[in-house]
Design an enzyme around this catalytic site. Structure first.
Site: not given
Ligand code: SDX
Length: 379
Positions: A315, A261
């Protein structure tokens, strides 16, 4: 004045708001200052929607009037039903929902003799009351059935489940769904709420504002993740396959859906409540093998990703609850929208009194003062 570029606007305030508060370090979520745990325990979705939109807990008469207004506007015009009937059966539900919300703006246009306040109230009532009906109508029609009319003797959550499935839900199941709607109603400036704010800042009408937000919610990184979680759990298939599956995905730099998140660096407080609701549903209505797999996924992810602040989000367990309630997985995101309409409207209302059009800057990385090359000289 131009600052430095921040990818995804991480940590950049885009608005001032007193609607909800999130502490990502300590896993805290409050709606108008009230902890989400207390609302989940004692409130209802409609009361919470009123709190979010009108900035106070309603007194009894206000709540009864609000509930009566919502109930009396649940039905949709036959021409909207005809429009839904024309949609392809295999159409993506969130695209269908976006079309329906935009169409509300055609069928309930701003009336000239309506004040801004009246229009804001009327469009709020119509969106909160009709979005559930349009989701259920789309589902019944794609099955080749006539829509199931709303029942005035059922509450907001129970009536949606009834219109969706044709069966009157168990009262406890309806209450659990109502809590799910509260948990998904609002979450500060997430991507879809930001989209609503940008559209609202041009003074577009509220139906268009909510249409923009619904489109943003549909993406798999935002509102579409709960459907992906169920798909992942079914792909994994057994507890034994969890670790190799997670390790293989991470090795391919693929995201694990339902975890991580932008704000929460601990387990999402909503995920904790949803997990308890899931457990109760399975205890009452029969166990789910997918739940056992989900628990193992959470354990393995805690081990492999926890040190990076990546934990289950809202989620991760919501899909398991919805599936047990008889909601098809491709409707999980429309269900998220049924709830988040309240938060989107709250921010739209809030911005009406303190608005300035969003027009950020950019860091230009292109070339300058390039001579035009006529077509004949290009190769
Ligand atoms: C919702 O914003 C809100 O409040 C949203 C929400 C709401 O109520 O409205 O809470 C609802 O959208 C919940 C999130 C649902 N999405 C997912 O579950 C999809 C999986 N999660 C990720 O895609 C991610 O965690 C996000 C999109 C939710 C957040 O992404 P960020 O904060 O932009 O983090 P990032 O993409 O910059 O990742 C930072 C690092 C990366 O590694 P590096 O490239 O730096 O090596 O963390 C890793 C990412 O690869 N990472 C993950 C991961 N989430 C982040 N690695 C593996 N699996 C994951 N799920």
């Amino acid at each position: 004045m131009s600052g430095e570029y921040v990818p995804g606007l991480e940590g950049v305030p885009a608005t001032r708001s007193n609607i909800s508060f999130v502490d990502g370090k300590n896993g805290i979520l409050e709606y108008r200052g009230i902890p989400i745990e207390q609302l989940a325990e004692s409130s209802t979705f409609l009361e919470t929607a009123f709190l979010l939109i009108f900035a106070h807990l309603p007194i009894k008469d206000e709540l009864l009037a609000f509930e009566a207004e919502i109930l009396s506007h649940r039905r949709v015009k036959y021409r909207i039903r005809d429009m839904i009937k024309s949609f392809p059966e295999g159409g993506r539900p969130m695209v269908a929902l976006q079309a329906c919300i935009a169409a509300l703006g055609l069928f309930y246009p701003i009336s000239r003799d309506m004040s801004k306040e009246e229009y804001a109230y009327n469009s709020t009532i119509r969106l909160l009351s009709k979005v559930p009906t349009m989701v259920a109508t789309f589902h019944q029609m794609r099955l080749g059935n006539d829509p199931i009319p709303p029942r005035d003797d059922l509450g907001h959550a129970g009536n949606f489940l009834y219109m969706l499935t044709g069966r009157e839900p168990d009262p406890r199941a309806a209450r659990i769904f109502d809590v799910c709607l509260m948990l998904h109603a609002e979450h500060t400036v997430n991507a879809s709420t930001f989209s609503a704010l940008v559209t609202a800042s041009t003074l577009a009408d509220p139906y268009t504002v909510i249409t923009s937000a619904a489109g943003t919610l549909s993406g798999p990184l935002h509102g579409g993740a709960n459907e992906e979680v169920i798909r992942m759990l079914k792909d994994i298939g057994t507890i034994e396959r969890v670790r190799p599956y997670i390790e293989e995905r991470l090795a391919r730099k693929e995201r694990i859906m339902g975890v991580g998140h932008r704000v929460y660096k601990v387990k999402d407080p909503r995920a904790k409540i949803l997990q308890n609701l899931a457990q109760e549903l399975f205890d009452r209505f029969g166990h789910s093998r997918l739940y056992d797999i989900a628990l193992e996924v959470e354990r393995v992810c805690d081990e492999l990703l926890g040190h990076r602040g990546i934990y289950p989000n809202v989620d991760f367990y919501s899909g398991l609850v919805y599936e047990k309630l008889g909601i098809p997985s491709d409707l999980f995101t429309p269900v998220f929208a049924i709830s988040r309409v309240a938060g989107w409207l709250a921010h739209w209302h809030e911005q009406l009194t303190d608005n300035r059009i969003f027009r950020p800057s950019q860091v230009y990385t292109g070339t300058r003062q390039v001579e035009y090359t006529p077509l004949s000289l290009r190769s």
